[in-house]
Design a protein around this motif. Structure first.
Motif, mmCIF file in Angstrom:
data_model
loop_
_atom_site.group_PDB
_atom_site.id
_atom_site.type_symbol
_atom_site.label_atom_id
_atom_site.label_comp_id
_atom_site.label_asym_id
_atom_site.label_seq_id
_atom_site.Cartn_x
_atom_site.Cartn_y
_atom_site.Cartn_z
ATOM 1 N N LYS A 142 37.031 4.926 28.335
ATOM 2 C CA LYS A 142 36.023 3.938 28.735
ATOM 3 C C LYS A 142 36.586 2.914 29.720
ATOM 4 O O LYS A 142 35.840 2.333 30.504
ATOM 5 C CB LYS A 142 35.425 3.260 27.501
ATOM 6 N N THR A 165 32.867 13.350 28.884
ATOM 7 C CA THR A 165 31.677 12.577 28.465
ATOM 8 C C THR A 165 31.480 12.585 26.946
ATOM 9 O O THR A 165 30.714 11.785 26.421
ATOM 10 C CB THR A 165 30.413 13.172 29.114
ATOM 11 N N HIS A 166 32.146 13.493 26.246
ATOM 12 C CA HIS A 166 32.019 13.564 24.778
ATOM 13 C C HIS A 166 33.275 13.021 24.104
ATOM 14 O O HIS A 166 33.655 13.462 23.031
ATOM 15 C CB HIS A 166 31.787 15.005 24.332
ATOM 16 N N ARG A 172 41.528 9.176 32.874
ATOM 17 C CA ARG A 172 41.088 10.569 32.833
ATOM 18 C C ARG A 172 42.185 11.389 32.173
ATOM 19 O O ARG A 172 43.359 11.033 32.222
ATOM 20 C CB ARG A 172 40.840 11.102 34.259
ATOM 21 N N PRO A 182 25.210 15.695 24.129
ATOM 22 C CA PRO A 182 25.813 14.580 23.388
ATOM 23 C C PRO A 182 25.469 14.683 21.899
ATOM 24 O O PRO A 182 24.456 15.274 21.534
ATOM 25 C CB PRO A 182 25.139 13.338 23.984
ATOM 26 N N THR A 204 38.654 16.825 33.370
ATOM 27 C CA THR A 204 37.277 16.668 32.880
ATOM 28 C C THR A 204 37.028 17.133 31.453
ATOM 29 O O THR A 204 35.920 17.013 30.954
ATOM 30 C CB THR A 204 36.308 17.453 33.789
#
Lengths: 285, 285
Positions: free
Chosen positions: A83, B73-74, A87, B41, B94
């Motif tokens: 957050k 993102t998770h 990365r 999500p 990623t």
């Protein structure tokens, strides 16, 4: 990141304010970057505050890449780090390495490891027999195909050592390394990663087979011509080439790469060079 | 996951019970394992409940390894997954790949990629000059050392293509690949990972140098003897070997490995075999 910290007024104010004046313990790397290895547990809130303060200092010092090593035990800090803009870079079973690039200029963060390295061992005995196995698992299982022992090179292991180890593990045969006969590169062999497969020629120094039970169905010395005449040898490009090179080698009309210990250029690290040494010694003599 | 589930009744109890009857969407791999790629999500509590139910089903089905791919993102699911017993396997910018081994027997989870692959390009022109550069960064910066162009092989890239690309990028020179003259393995070169450095011989097809500004300080065609007589060439094992092999090559008394396209044994994947082709063609003719 945030120079505009709104410090909480009550409940642990002193503590957090205190942390904000500390920089995370770090080491410098050779490329203007910093490496943070989180060794002691930390509360996520406190971690974020300390991280933000650290970034203000690193920016002032003109630092570039920030490496953050989070051991598995510090998994509670992964989400806060992401957050804050980190990365993923790479991971091993016990840790996750994250990275953050500070400058506006393009990142020069080096790529992650890209290849898995495997070995195949050609072991020929004085009777023109080749050491072959049948595996319990994998795509050739149950097809009655005899193949050379193969395996994955361990982290930090030399290619020739891996070949000797795999032959010993799978068949109980002791060997000496002679040459790398050829190698093969394929892609997307293992997730997105590539595969380098080194075909090693070994000389046996023992002959009694004691096969490994966990992965090997059968092992034997097989007449080289019988191995070469298996249907798969004709069908499959790599099998065919291995046998072709072997028969040239048996006629002494092929030279592979053998090893020489050297120091490399960048950091005087010891390494092994694989090169056409036979011609080189001819040349020298 | 659940389009067919109604909202939680009280305190989310119904919701969680509902989730417990679903298995995470997965694909099977070729080794009795399952691969879960989290695409939508999910709330961590709901994720844990669904994961636990999934495990009861996978155990019943005799599944072995469970691969869990969590996109960046998770990141909120990383900590819950580790607390349920997952371990890191590998990561790319990623995503993070975690793994869990179900059986009591030893894990046969394959190792992560272990090597970074680099190339060095020997480019000799018809005037016995070698293409050399001075780099803006790195350990040789400012030492007035001329070295061959080098670089890292990209994911999915052929070794010979990488050599051609690096020469073009750093110096603007177009080349054709001839041979791999030798290669060198070192360890702990890049975190815990190993390094494979392939020395490629290339033939130039253009001669006007246009150096890259971002990484290269200077580039030139240099008399081979002048390159060989640099103090570093005598001091450093790898530099010395490269020059020694080159001079033998110039006398045509050295043969490296050149390439041949083949299909490999396990899955008919296309690959490139590097082998002593010159002797092979002598043998065939």
């Amino acid at each position: 990141m945030s120079e505009d910290h709104e410090a909480p007024m009550i409940n642990g104010v002193e503590h957090e304010t205190g942390k904000e004046e500390e920089v995370l313990p770090f080491e410098e790397d050779d490329y203007g970057g910093v490496i943070v290895e989180m060794k002691t547990p930390m509360d996520p809130k406190c971690f974020i505050a300390t991280l933000r303060y650290s970034f203000t200092q690193w920016r002032l010092q003109g630092k570039k890449g920030v490496w953050l090593n989070l051991p598995l035990t510090h998994v509670n800090l992964v989400e806060p780090a992401v957050k804050e803009g980190f990365r993923y870079h790479h991971a091993e079973p016990t840790y996750l390495m994250l990275v953050y690039w500070i400058p506006k200029a393009d990142s020069t963060i080096p790529l992650n490891a890209s290849h898995r390295v495997r070995v195949g061992a050609v072991v020929l005995n004085p009777n023109n027999e080749i050491l072959v196995v049948q595996e319990k698992y994998g795509t050739l299982r149950g097809l009655d195909v005899w193949k050379i022992p193969t395996g994955v090179v361990d982290v930090g292991e030399e290619i020739f050592t891996a070949a000797i180890r795999e032959v010993k593990e799978e068949t109980g045969i002791d060997t000496e390394f002679l040459e790398i006969l050829a190698f093969c590169q394929t892609h997307k062999s293992f997730f997105a990663k590539s595969d380098l497969f080194f075909i090693c020629l070994l000389r046996p120094t023992s002959f009694d087979i004691q096969k490994q039970d966990s992965e090997i169905e059968a092992a034997q010395w097989m007449r080289f011509e019988d191995s070469a005449s298996q249907p798969i040898t004709h069908k499959n490009g790599l099998f065919k080439e291995i046998h072709r090179i072997c028969s040239m080698k048996m006629e002494k009309s092929y030279t592979g790469f053998s090893t020489k210990s050297i120091t490399t250029f960048f950091d005087d690290k010891l390494g092994h060079l694989y090169l056409n040494k036979q011609e080189m010694s001819n040349h020298i003599s």
